[in-house]
Design a protein around this motif. Structure first.
Motif, PDB file in Angstrom:
ATOM      1  N   PHE A  71      17.423  36.139  76.828  1.00 22.57           N
ATOM      2  CA  PHE A  71      17.957  34.991  76.934  1.00 22.57           C
ATOM      3  C   PHE A  71      18.236  34.196  75.196  1.00 22.57           C
ATOM      4  CE2 PHE A  71      18.227  30.504  79.801  1.00 22.57           C
ATOM      5  CZ  PHE A  71      17.726  29.903  78.533  1.00 22.57           C
ATOM      6  N   ASN A  72      19.739  33.592  74.850  1.00 22.67           N
ATOM      7  CA  ASN A  72      19.168  33.422  72.962  1.00 22.67           C
ATOM      8  C   ASN A  72      19.466  31.935  73.224  1.00 22.67           C
ATOM      9  OD1 ASN A  72      19.234  33.636  70.262  1.00 22.67           O
ATOM     10  ND2 ASN A  72      21.221  34.322  70.686  1.00 22.67           N
ATOM     11  N   PHE A  73      18.721  31.535  72.399  1.00 21.28           N
ATOM     12  CA  PHE A  73      18.285  29.906  72.792  1.00 21.28           C
ATOM     13  C   PHE A  73      18.637  29.479  71.125  1.00 21.28           C
ATOM     14  CE2 PHE A  73      17.142  25.688  73.926  1.00 21.28           C
ATOM     15  CZ  PHE A  73      17.414  25.186  74.660  1.00 21.28           C
ATOM     16  N   THR A  74      19.149  28.094  71.030  1.00 18.02           N
ATOM     17  CA  THR A  74      19.218  27.681  69.548  1.00 18.02           C
ATOM     18  C   THR A  74      18.322  26.484  69.567  1.00 18.02           C
ATOM     19  OG1 THR A  74      20.847  27.258  67.875  1.00 18.02           O
ATOM     20  CG2 THR A  74      20.898  26.169  69.950  1.00 18.02           C
ATOM     21  N   CYS A  75      18.107  25.698  68.158  1.00 21.54           N
ATOM     22  CA  CYS A  75      17.348  24.443  67.418  1.00 21.54           C
ATOM     23  C   CYS A  75      15.970  25.002  67.454  1.00 21.54           C
ATOM     24  CB  CYS A  75      17.619  22.913  68.602  1.00 21.54           C
ATOM     25  SG  CYS A  75      17.195  23.494  70.140  1.00 21.54           S
ATOM     26  N   MET A  76      15.656  26.023  67.102  1.00 22.81           N
ATOM     27  CA  MET A  76      14.349  26.250  66.904  1.00 22.81           C
ATOM     28  C   MET A  76      13.507  26.239  65.779  1.00 22.81           C
ATOM     29  SD  MET A  76      12.719  28.906  69.645  1.00 22.81           S
ATOM     30  CE  MET A  76      13.957  28.782  71.066  1.00 22.81           C
ATOM     31  N   GLU A  77      14.217  25.180  64.619  1.00 24.48           N
ATOM     32  CA  GLU A  77      13.798  25.008  63.473  1.00 24.48           C
ATOM     33  C   GLU A  77      13.674  23.758  64.096  1.00 24.48           C
ATOM     34  OE1 GLU A  77      17.912  23.564  63.206  1.00 24.48           O
ATOM     35  OE2 GLU A  77      17.387  25.509  64.403  1.00 24.48           O
ATOM     36  N   MET A  78      14.541  22.467  65.075  1.00 25.73           N
ATOM     37  CA  MET A  78      14.277  21.468  65.125  1.00 25.73           C
ATOM     38  C   MET A  78      12.794  21.240  65.558  1.00 25.73           C
ATOM     39  SD  MET A  78      18.218  20.742  65.938  1.00 25.73           S
ATOM     40  CE  MET A  78      18.336  18.967  66.164  1.00 25.73           C
ATOM     41  N   ARG A  79      12.789  19.321  65.146  1.00 27.35           N
ATOM     42  CA  ARG A  79      11.522  18.382  65.462  1.00 27.35           C
ATOM     43  C   ARG A  79      11.991  17.650  66.183  1.00 27.35           C
ATOM     44  NH1 ARG A  79       7.766  19.511  60.209  1.00 27.35           N
ATOM     45  NH2 ARG A  79       7.223  21.836  61.074  1.00 27.35           N
ATOM     46  N   ASP A  80      11.064  16.240  67.133  1.00 29.14           N
ATOM     47  CA  ASP A  80      11.623  15.399  67.482  1.00 29.14           C
ATOM     48  C   ASP A  80      11.612  14.634  66.811  1.00 29.14           C
ATOM     49  OD1 ASP A  80      11.239  16.905  70.117  1.00 29.14           O
ATOM     50  OD2 ASP A  80      10.385  16.061  70.882  1.00 29.14           O
ATOM     51  N   SER A  81      11.183  14.185  66.004  1.00 24.06           N
ATOM     52  CA  SER A  81      10.171  13.524  65.026  1.00 24.06           C
ATOM     53  C   SER A  81      11.398  13.084  64.136  1.00 24.06           C
ATOM     54  CB  SER A  81       9.159  13.663  64.203  1.00 24.06           C
ATOM     55  OG  SER A  81       8.496  14.889  63.573  1.00 24.06           O
ATOM     56  N   GLN A  82      13.220  13.791  64.065  1.00 25.20           N
ATOM     57  CA  GLN A  82      13.615  13.658  63.062  1.00 25.20           C
ATOM     58  C   GLN A  82      15.062  13.478  63.467  1.00 25.20           C
ATOM     59  OE1 GLN A  82      13.463  18.386  62.029  1.00 25.20           O
ATOM     60  NE2 GLN A  82      12.278  18.094  60.524  1.00 25.20           N
ATOM     61  N   SER A  90      15.385  15.563  72.449  1.00 20.90           N
ATOM     62  CA  SER A  90      13.953  15.992  72.438  1.00 20.90           C
ATOM     63  C   SER A  90      13.801  17.707  71.957  1.00 20.90           C
ATOM     64  CB  SER A  90      12.954  15.937  74.150  1.00 20.90           C
ATOM     65  OG  SER A  90      11.783  16.943  73.173  1.00 20.90           O
ATOM     66  N   PRO A  91      14.209  18.048  70.895  1.00 22.21           N
ATOM     67  CA  PRO A  91      14.523  19.942  71.170  1.00 22.21           C
ATOM     68  C   PRO A  91      13.396  20.458  71.087  1.00 22.21           C
ATOM     69  CG  PRO A  91      14.549  18.673  68.682  1.00 22.21           C
ATOM     70  CD  PRO A  91      14.952  17.660  69.750  1.00 22.21           C
ATOM     71  N   GLU A  92      12.393  19.738  71.102  1.00 20.79           N
ATOM     72  CA  GLU A  92      10.688  20.907  71.131  1.00 20.79           C
ATOM     73  C   GLU A  92      10.894  20.424  72.410  1.00 20.79           C
ATOM     74  OE1 GLU A  92       7.916  20.307  67.858  1.00 20.79           O
ATOM     75  OE2 GLU A  92       8.977  18.223  67.391  1.00 20.79           O
ATOM     76  N   ALA A 122      11.172  23.729  57.535  1.00 24.27           N
ATOM     77  CA  ALA A 122      11.753  24.535  58.672  1.00 24.27           C
ATOM     78  C   ALA A 122      11.265  25.558  59.918  1.00 24.27           C
ATOM     79  CB  ALA A 122      13.683  23.884  58.797  1.00 24.27           C
ATOM     80  N   TYR A 123      11.717  26.204  58.331  1.00 21.51           N
ATOM     81  CA  TYR A 123      10.727  27.752  58.773  1.00 21.51           C
ATOM     82  C   TYR A 123       9.599  27.543  59.476  1.00 21.51           C
ATOM     83  CZ  TYR A 123      13.747  29.297  55.380  1.00 21.51           C
ATOM     84  OH  TYR A 123      15.262  29.669  54.887  1.00 21.51           O
ATOM     85  N   ALA A 124       8.334  26.599  59.315  1.00 26.44           N
ATOM     86  CA  ALA A 124       7.175  26.712  59.843  1.00 26.44           C
ATOM     87  C   ALA A 124       7.669  26.074  61.572  1.00 26.44           C
ATOM     88  CB  ALA A 124       6.360  25.479  59.245  1.00 26.44           C
ATOM     89  N   GLN A 125       8.216  25.454  61.722  1.00 26.51           N
ATOM     90  CA  GLN A 125       8.427  24.833  63.411  1.00 26.51           C
ATOM     91  C   GLN A 125       8.940  26.306  63.820  1.00 26.51           C
ATOM     92  OE1 GLN A 125       7.986  21.943  64.600  1.00 26.51           O
ATOM     93  NE2 GLN A 125       9.422  22.457  66.687  1.00 26.51           N
ATOM     94  N   VAL A 126       9.950  27.503  63.142  1.00 28.68           N
ATOM     95  CA  VAL A 126      10.469  28.811  63.582  1.00 28.68           C
ATOM     96  C   VAL A 126       9.066  29.511  64.188  1.00 28.68           C
ATOM     97  CG1 VAL A 126      11.749  30.656  63.390  1.00 28.68           C
ATOM     98  CG2 VAL A 126      13.008  28.274  62.973  1.00 28.68           C
ATOM     99  N   LEU A 127       8.249  29.418  62.866  1.00 29.18           N
ATOM    100  CA  LEU A 127       6.929  30.348  63.151  1.00 29.18           C
ATOM    101  C   LEU A 127       6.484  29.578  64.323  1.00 29.18           C
ATOM    102  CD1 LEU A 127       5.978  30.556  59.403  1.00 29.18           C
ATOM    103  CD2 LEU A 127       6.817  32.395  61.068  1.00 29.18           C
ATOM    104  N   ALA A 128       6.135  28.457  64.650  1.00 26.13           N
ATOM    105  CA  ALA A 128       5.360  28.035  65.541  1.00 26.13           C
ATOM    106  C   ALA A 128       6.008  28.104  66.705  1.00 26.13           C
ATOM    107  CB  ALA A 128       5.050  26.233  65.774  1.00 26.13           C
ATOM    108  N   THR A 129       7.100  28.098  66.927  1.00 28.72           N
ATOM    109  CA  THR A 129       8.089  28.415  68.285  1.00 28.72           C
ATOM    110  C   THR A 129       8.298  29.559  68.793  1.00 28.72           C
ATOM    111  OG1 THR A 129      10.572  28.382  67.357  1.00 28.72           O
ATOM    112  CG2 THR A 129       9.454  25.626  68.420  1.00 28.72           C
ATOM    113  N   SER A 130       7.892  30.766  67.444  1.00 26.78           N
ATOM    114  CA  SER A 130       8.558  31.869  68.418  1.00 26.78           C
ATOM    115  C   SER A 130       6.701  32.383  68.380  1.00 26.78           C
ATOM    116  CB  SER A 130       8.586  32.991  66.937  1.00 26.78           C
ATOM    117  OG  SER A 130       6.957  33.150  66.221  1.00 26.78           O
ATOM    118  N   ARG A 131       6.176  31.862  68.225  1.00 27.82           N
ATOM    119  CA  ARG A 131       4.315  32.045  69.244  1.00 27.82           C
ATOM    120  C   ARG A 131       5.133  32.096  70.433  1.00 27.82           C
ATOM    121  NH1 ARG A 131       2.410  28.448  65.261  1.00 27.82           N
ATOM    122  NH2 ARG A 131       2.849  29.927  63.201  1.00 27.82           N
ATOM    123  N   SER A 132       3.881  33.355  71.229  1.00 29.43           N
ATOM    124  CA  SER A 132       3.863  33.024  72.918  1.00 29.43           C
ATOM    125  C   SER A 132       2.689  31.813  73.166  1.00 29.43           C
ATOM    126  CB  SER A 132       3.907  34.567  73.585  1.00 29.43           C
ATOM    127  OG  SER A 132       2.444  35.404  72.221  1.00 29.43           O
TER     128      SER A 132
END
Length: 202
Positions: A71-82, A90-92, A122-132
């Motif tokens: 399942f390949n999904f996008t918007c991993m770097e986006m934050r609601d506040s932006q 609400s991408p988050e 943006a990279y920090a957000q990807v790292l945060a969403t990449s965790r399980s």
């Protein structure tokens, strides 16, 4: 109809590529506009039947799981506040929902960035969403919008740090890609690496 079409398509793809070693994935669009509204109008218009009382992504995840497709999904770097307030984005929230459904359906989740971003935030957000921590972690991440701006001073330093952090987080990065890309990043494996390794960036 879209789910039936997807099921037929994935069945055909599975039959074609089975035994070749190819890993199949299906791209699901991140329609985060109006996600915080009752109607979820943008998602419904795009064909995703996701509302306040119906999870539209679980049937898709189950279909992918049935065929062993990522399942390949996008918007991993986006934050609601932006996001613009009037759009009720609400991408988050959307990413959280997808992480939960992929965990429930026991299907691998891969991610992508949606926008051209080179900043550490943006990279920090990807790292945060990449965790399980909640839902599925990422089995793979595709970096999109690679161009000459990526190789400018701070942009490149941010990218190197991002790749290093993803690698140290237990996410294996191949030593080289199948096309032989000559892209070198030092200190990917750990701080004591003596030899520069090749890293594949898609």
């Amino acid at each position: 109809m879209l789910l039936d079409h997807g099921d037929r398509l994935l069945s055909a793809a599975k039959g074609t590529f089975q035994g070749t070693g190819a890993k199949l994935s299906g791209k699901v669009a991140g329609i985060h506009w109006h996600y915080n509204t009752r109607s979820h109008a943008a998602e419904l218009t795009a064909g995703y039947y996701n509302t306040r009382h119906r999870d539209g992504y679980l049937p898709i995840a189950r279909m992918f799981s049935k065929h062993g497709v990522v399942f390949n999904f996008t918007c991993m770097e986006m934050r609601d506040s932006q996001q613009p307030e009037h759009a009720n984005c609400s991408p988050e929230g959307l990413v959280r929902q997808v992480k939960m459904v992929t965990k429930t359906a026991r299907v691998e989740l891969a991610g992508e960035n949606a926008l051209e971003r080179y900043d550490s935030g943006a990279y920090a957000q990807v790292l945060a969403t990449s965790r399980s921590d909640s839902g599925s972690g990422l089995s793979a991440f595709t970096y999109l919008r690679m161009n000459k701006r990526l190789f400018e001073g701070d942009n490149w330093r941010n990218m190197v740090e991002f790749v290093k952090n993803m690698s140290e987080g237990g996410r294996k990065i191949p030593d080289s890609d199948s096309r032989g890309t000559n892209l070198y990043i030092g200190f990917i494996r750990n701080k004591n690496v003596e030899k520069t390794k090749e890293a594949a960036l898609a």
